[in-house]
Scaffold this active site. Sequence first.
Site, PDB file in Angstrom:
ATOM      1  N   SER A 124     -11.725  -1.161  -1.112  1.00  0.00           N
ATOM      2  CA  SER A 124     -10.441  -1.229  -0.404  1.00  0.00           C
ATOM      3  C   SER A 124     -10.610  -1.718   1.022  1.00  0.00           C
ATOM      4  O   SER A 124      -9.711  -2.336   1.585  1.00  0.00           O
ATOM      5  CB  SER A 124      -9.781   0.152  -0.356  1.00  0.00           C
ATOM      6  OG  SER A 124      -9.103   0.454  -1.532  1.00  0.00           O
ATOM      7  N   VAL A 157      -6.309 -13.957  -8.541  1.00  0.00           N
ATOM      8  CA  VAL A 157      -6.506 -12.891  -7.566  1.00  0.00           C
ATOM      9  C   VAL A 157      -7.931 -12.958  -7.048  1.00  0.00           C
ATOM     10  O   VAL A 157      -8.883 -13.072  -7.830  1.00  0.00           O
ATOM     11  CB  VAL A 157      -6.261 -11.507  -8.202  1.00  0.00           C
ATOM     12  CG1 VAL A 157      -6.492 -10.396  -7.180  1.00  0.00           C
ATOM     13  CG2 VAL A 157      -4.844 -11.414  -8.766  1.00  0.00           C
ATOM     14  N   ASP A 192       0.840  -1.198   0.000  1.00  0.00           N
ATOM     15  CA  ASP A 192       0.000   0.000   0.000  1.00  0.00           C
ATOM     16  C   ASP A 192       0.878   1.253   0.000  1.00  0.00           C
ATOM     17  O   ASP A 192       2.014   1.213  -0.464  1.00  0.00           O
ATOM     18  CB  ASP A 192      -0.929  -0.041   1.221  1.00  0.00           C
ATOM     19  CG  ASP A 192      -2.292   0.547   0.936  1.00  0.00           C
ATOM     20  OD1 ASP A 192      -2.364   1.757   0.680  1.00  0.00           O
ATOM     21  OD2 ASP A 192      -3.286  -0.187   0.983  1.00  0.00           O
ATOM     22  N   HIS A 208      -4.782   5.568   3.777  1.00  0.00           N
ATOM     23  CA  HIS A 208      -5.247   4.295   3.216  1.00  0.00           C
ATOM     24  C   HIS A 208      -4.585   3.065   3.823  1.00  0.00           C
ATOM     25  O   HIS A 208      -5.256   2.130   4.272  1.00  0.00           O
ATOM     26  CB  HIS A 208      -5.046   4.322   1.705  1.00  0.00           C
ATOM     27  CG  HIS A 208      -5.707   3.201   0.983  1.00  0.00           C
ATOM     28  ND1 HIS A 208      -5.029   2.092   0.552  1.00  0.00           N
ATOM     29  CD2 HIS A 208      -6.995   3.023   0.605  1.00  0.00           C
ATOM     30  CE1 HIS A 208      -5.858   1.282  -0.072  1.00  0.00           C
ATOM     31  NE2 HIS A 208      -7.061   1.829  -0.050  1.00  0.00           N
TER      32      HIS A 208
END
Length: 574
Positions: free
Chosen positions: A400, A350, A187, A243
Amino acid sequence: MTISTRNSVPFTTAIQQAGATANTQQAQATKATSEVQQAADGVTLTGGPEVAETSKTAAVAIEPPTRKAIPGSYVIKAPANSLSSVSDSHPNLDVEKVLGSDGDSIFYLANQSKSEPDVMSDDGKLPANVYPNYEYEGDLYDEPLPPSVFKSDTPESGVQEHLGIINVADAWKVTQGSPNILSAVTDTGVDVNHPELKDSFWTNTKEIAGNGIDDDNNGYIDDTIGWDVTDGDNDPSDTRSDHHTHVHGIIHSANDGAGVTGVAPGAKGIALRIAGGKRRYSSAVVAEAYLYAMKEGAKTINTSFNINGFVGDKLIEDTYKTLADNDVLVFNSAGNSGELNSAREVFEDVVLVAATDTASSSVDKRASFSNYGVGVDIAAPGKDILSTLPGRTGRLSGTSMASPVAASVDLLVQSAHPDWNRNQRWAQISGTADNIDGINPKEAGLLGGGRVNAGRALNETVSAPTLTATEKRDASGKLKNIGVRFNKVLEPASANVPDAWRIEDSEGNVAMKGAPKEVRLLTNEIAFDVSGLPAGSYKLVGSAEHLHDPFGQALDGNADGKAGGDFVKEFTVG
């Protein structure tokens, strides 16, 4: 950077009960910080991570990041211990560094020799083991949306609705996560000194902190809790962006009866910063972070970035497959554009996570900003999630936030079953998710296996796999294909056996055999093209003799709750 330790006190009964109450009044949201990060080489990274705080505003359209090949920059994948042969086979490339390895192969970052013209080109004619290194610009992350409006007498009270929704209390009766089980969050940089996070990080016991020596000989000096891949140093912290801190906290916040608590507070996390520093945001940066996490033992990786632009990036695709082959599950946000079948759904290595609502009046409804589609793998609460922010706590919304909720359940499953492989873990997580199609009729079958349920994942035995088939026709009404949906996870090896699938005509002759494409662990659907078959009656058969889940349970072909019995779909070609 200061790393300190403390002893966490047990999670109190009052907080546990509050976390398990889905309809508690919610607190005022803290607006997401969307920063413009200026890299040292002049590359501007705009936008914010995939954070989308919802209100009356609909989701915004997000363009995939633009990419361009960095002139003279390539990644070579070569057999281990083959540096000399790499130099011999690619004399125009100078090896800059090792990005990582998977045991059998090493990924080298290389540059075109300055004395030579750049004879390599991104025209599809590069050697099979040489990949262009792309630089990404533009909407690297999904654009944030306006915040929700909450009514609460006790803002930031510690009540975390998502914990109750996913039934974490029942999961914690089994485990809150083992310190031997690791995540990696890739991140923008994390607040490593946050009171609720400072004990949550992995400790590299092979390194002596601060001595300036690469004690464990892994290529990284003093990497005690992770690495800043963009700055090339051992400090993955950054408090300018909310974030990373928020995502890490959703997984790992301390279970100490104060502040907020992560879904898997007993597990540890590797901190990896991949954007905002001196190095350009590139294929090589992402690959290096993933390979580092894998080598250090993380089998759960969370990346809540816009990966639409990665489609066609051969290095990223190879890295995803490398992780899959090494027992790693990568969780990524599905995206915040409210889009059906976004580009990233092609990645079948994924786990793509959609976001659901947490408000008492709309629990489990798809959040309006969340992408959805046939390639989405699971859903998790992602609206107004209370977690850590730099120096404080607050709420953010977005896929997210949903992605680390799902990733956390993988950590809990690993902690309870350290002998389970990647396929078994995913079969368990997906197979015990709550079906939310009834609440989302317009998105039925487009939110993956359902909304993740930690309690069920830790306490139930997954049922035998079943299949569903639908006929898909063209505009004229002619039958085009038979789509087969995997209602539960199939073991990929079993689904790729040629005898696992067949199409027979009315005389019993086999007209088609085998899956129409390679089935990967995250393959949700396959489509058999029957448009070229002669007119007549046919049946598509999925063989219970061959098809089974990762636990060895045979296909439940007739969906009667018992393993065994072929799946049969009869159809007619006009």
